[in-house]
Scaffold this active site. Structure first.
Site, mmCIF file in Angstrom:
data_model
loop_
_atom_site.group_PDB
_atom_site.id
_atom_site.type_symbol
_atom_site.label_atom_id
_atom_site.label_comp_id
_atom_site.label_asym_id
_atom_site.label_seq_id
_atom_site.Cartn_x
_atom_site.Cartn_y
_atom_site.Cartn_z
ATOM 1 N N GLY A 8 -5.925 1.646 9.848
ATOM 2 C CA GLY A 8 -5.289 2.931 9.605
ATOM 3 C C GLY A 8 -5.641 3.467 8.233
ATOM 4 N N ASP A 63 9.712 3.986 -1.104
ATOM 5 C CA ASP A 63 9.121 4.746 0.002
ATOM 6 C C ASP A 63 9.428 4.052 1.324
ATOM 7 O OD1 ASP A 63 7.740 6.815 1.196
ATOM 8 O OD2 ASP A 63 5.772 5.885 0.970
#
Length: 598
Positions: A34, A149
């Protein structure tokens, strides 16, 4: 049409591209897993054969001295995190030409991907998810790290519980040259109020994100809604979340975690205790903690590609064990435009400006030409290749033409012989009534056929014929309308332009996704065929799809409010100058449904 095979999914394990390395830190790369905001992730294996995920940091960050200093410190802290619900950091290089770190490979989809593909999770799964993430945060905070995050894309769903990844790495990007120009670290929809308003973070910031994750898993969408980053951040700072669809049992947990005041949020110990109190049965992690449909995604990620068995290309000067080694293309010419129907003569590539990164002459045999208009079938810059493109196969030998001619000749001969034989169609149909019969006799006459009615008068209107368009490049903040023939990307404010399909990039808040503001999107899983029937039957809808949820070959339906239906096949993201673009194939059924009233 997509087929499901026993081989590793191309959507999950993509082949290395032209600019990818063959080796990182002595690890031979096997596939691309990814691409994220800070770098690209690859699949590799340890010498003992254990799969690992290697994240290579982007050049923009690598060239910043402050980022390197912070990255080194955060990686050292992350290596101390050894929890059951985290993906441990097992190796790294913070001083090479491009920094990287390696973690254990987790064979499971992210929470974002699972919800997009299969919908919201049941109560027991949400509670076990919350307990696992809370335990992971306990270990992370114990190492002196604030995640900063925590979001559904950073929570992987393994067969024996969740895994939290990318902890602490976002801190390295703060106050660098990039973020100093206005780039925000963190995902807006899952930021805490103090983080969104003033950039203040602490352990309670991750508690707020945990409440957001629990709500997202339970209802299938963010608690503060969707839309532009600015609108979402305003709601997080000034408004209460919409918890009307959260199961009643979960409300105490979610409500307390989403308290606007950081001091009013529960501790991790209190969260775990509250989850046990809410659960009607003892919470025990096991192979059955997820719905069976999600388990299929785990099984798919266990079918790993084999490690590379051939030695990597050797550069002129042997690199050190931690040096970044560029991937060499296979011998022979590489055609830069393998898309069907694309003519380099019609839109020739342009050369990068002198002094710009990647400036190099055009490939032999391809003349220079003007820059094609942005958005529609935009070729990549010289020196780059469009996502996931491969060299064209070599030309076949003339023996193939001889064989083909022989086959054609045989077919013609059989057709001539067949024309001389008696026609057997009457024999085959002698027991059937004439198709045009309007009499009532003979086997009931057929349901719904009125006396004297013309044939087909009561049948539903036939479905429209599909139109297919290949290789549509949609530049960032451009969109297309399905009614256009061909669909040509148009510039404008995609969030308010009522476009059927757009690609949105918010450089201020690092928000990137594919969306629709004139309809709905339906991500399809690998077992589904992208067809008009599938798109009509699906009841899962979303208005946007993040790029980490899809890979090369992924398909999704586009259901336009104007009554058009399309199947979009995603073929990756590329760069052209300072902008990025995504590439689709579109199959469109125009006027397949009645338009929706305004």
């Amino acid at each position: 049409m997509r087929t499901v095979t026993s081989t590793p999914s191309a959507n999950l394990f993509r082949p290395l591209e032209q600019g990818d390395p063959a080796v990182v830190g002595g690890y031979r790369l096997a596939a691309v897993l990814g691409t994220g905001g800070m770098g690209k992730v690859y699949l590799s294996y340890t010498p003992g054969g254990r799969p690992i995920a290697i994240k290579v940091i982007r050049d923009e960050f690598s060239e910043d001295p402050e980022f390197r200093r912070r990255f080194q410190r955060e990686v050292q802290a992350a290596q101390r995190v050894q929890g059951l619900y985290t993906a441990p950091v097992i190796d790294s290089d913070t001083e090479g030409s491009r920094p990287w770190l390696a973690t254990a490979y987790v064979p499971g989809p992210s929470l974002a991907h699972a919800v997009a593909q299969h919908g919201a999770l049941p109560l027991r799964s949400v509670l076990l998810l919350s307990v696992g993430v809370a335990e992971a945060l306990h270990v992370i905070h114990g190492a002196g790290i604030v995640h900063r995050d925590l979001k559904p894309a950073n929570v992987l769903l393994a067969s024996d519980g969740p895994r939290v990844i990318d902890f602490g790495i976002a801190r390295a990007a703060e106050t660098t040259a990039l973020t100093g120009t206005g780039v925000s670290v963190g995902t807006p929809a899952f930021m805490a109020p103090e983080q969104a308003a003033a950039g203040t973070v602490g352990p309670a910031t991750d508690i707020f994100a945990l409440g957001q994750i629990a709500a997202f898993a339970a209802i299938g969408s963010p608690a503060y809604g969707e839309g532009s980053s600015h609108a979402v951040l305003y709601r997080i700072v000034h408004e209460d979340p919409d918890l009307s669809r959260v199961p009643e049992e979960l409300l105490p947990l979610v409500t307390r975690c989403l308290t606007r005041d950081p001091d009013g949020r529960p501790s991790l110990t209190e969260i775990i205790e509250l989850c046990h109190e809410i659960s009607p049965e003892p919470l025990r992690q096991g192979e059955d903690w997820l719905p069976q449909s999600v388990h299929g995604s785990i099984t798919e990620r266990l079918r790993l590609p084999e490690p590379a068995k051939t030695p990597p290309p050797q550069p002129a000067v042997a690199p050190t064990p931690t040096e970044f080694s560029p991937h060499q293309p296979a011998p022979g010419p590489v055609h830069p435009y393998p898309q069907q129907g694309f003519s380099p003569a019609a839109a020739a590539p342009t050369q990068s400006a002198p002094g710009m990164p990647g400036a190099m002459p055009p490939p032999p045999g391809h003349p220079m030409g003007p820059t094609p208009p942005p958005g529609y079938r935009t070729p990549p810059p010289v020196g780059h290749h469009a996502p996931y493109m491969h060299p064209q196969p070599p030309k076949r030998k003339r023996t193939g033409l001889i064989v083909a001619a022989s086959v054609v000749g045989a077919i013609v001969a059989l057709a001539v012989i067949g024309s001389l034989l008696p026609d057997g169609s009457d024999k085959d149909n002698e027991s059937k009534p004439p198709a045009s019969s309007s009499t009532g006799g003979g086997g009931g006459g057929g349901k719904g056929a009125g006396d004297g009615a013309p044939a087909g008068a009561n049948k539903e209107r036939a479905d429209p014929e599909p139109a297919t368009y290949e290789g549509i490049d949609v530049t960032q903040n451009y969109g297309v309308m399905l009614a256009d023939n061909p669909p040509r990307p148009e510039d404008g404010d995609v969030l308010y332009a009522d476009q059927d399909l757009y690609y949105y990039v918010d450089t201020l808040f690092s928000d990137t996704y594919i969306g629709s503001d004139n309809g709905k999107l339906v991500p399809l899983n690998n077992a589904q065929e992208g067809s008009l029937e599938t798109c009509r039957a699906e009841t899962r809808y979303t208005e946007k799809i993040t790029l980490d949820q899809i890979g090369d070959g992924s398909q999704f339906c586009v259901l336009s409010d104007a009554g058009h239906i399309a199947v979009a096949t995603y073929h990756g993201k590329g760069e052209s100058g300072d902008a990025t673009y995504v590439t689709f194939d579109l199959t469109i059924w125009r006027n397949a449904e009645e338009p929706k009233a305004d």
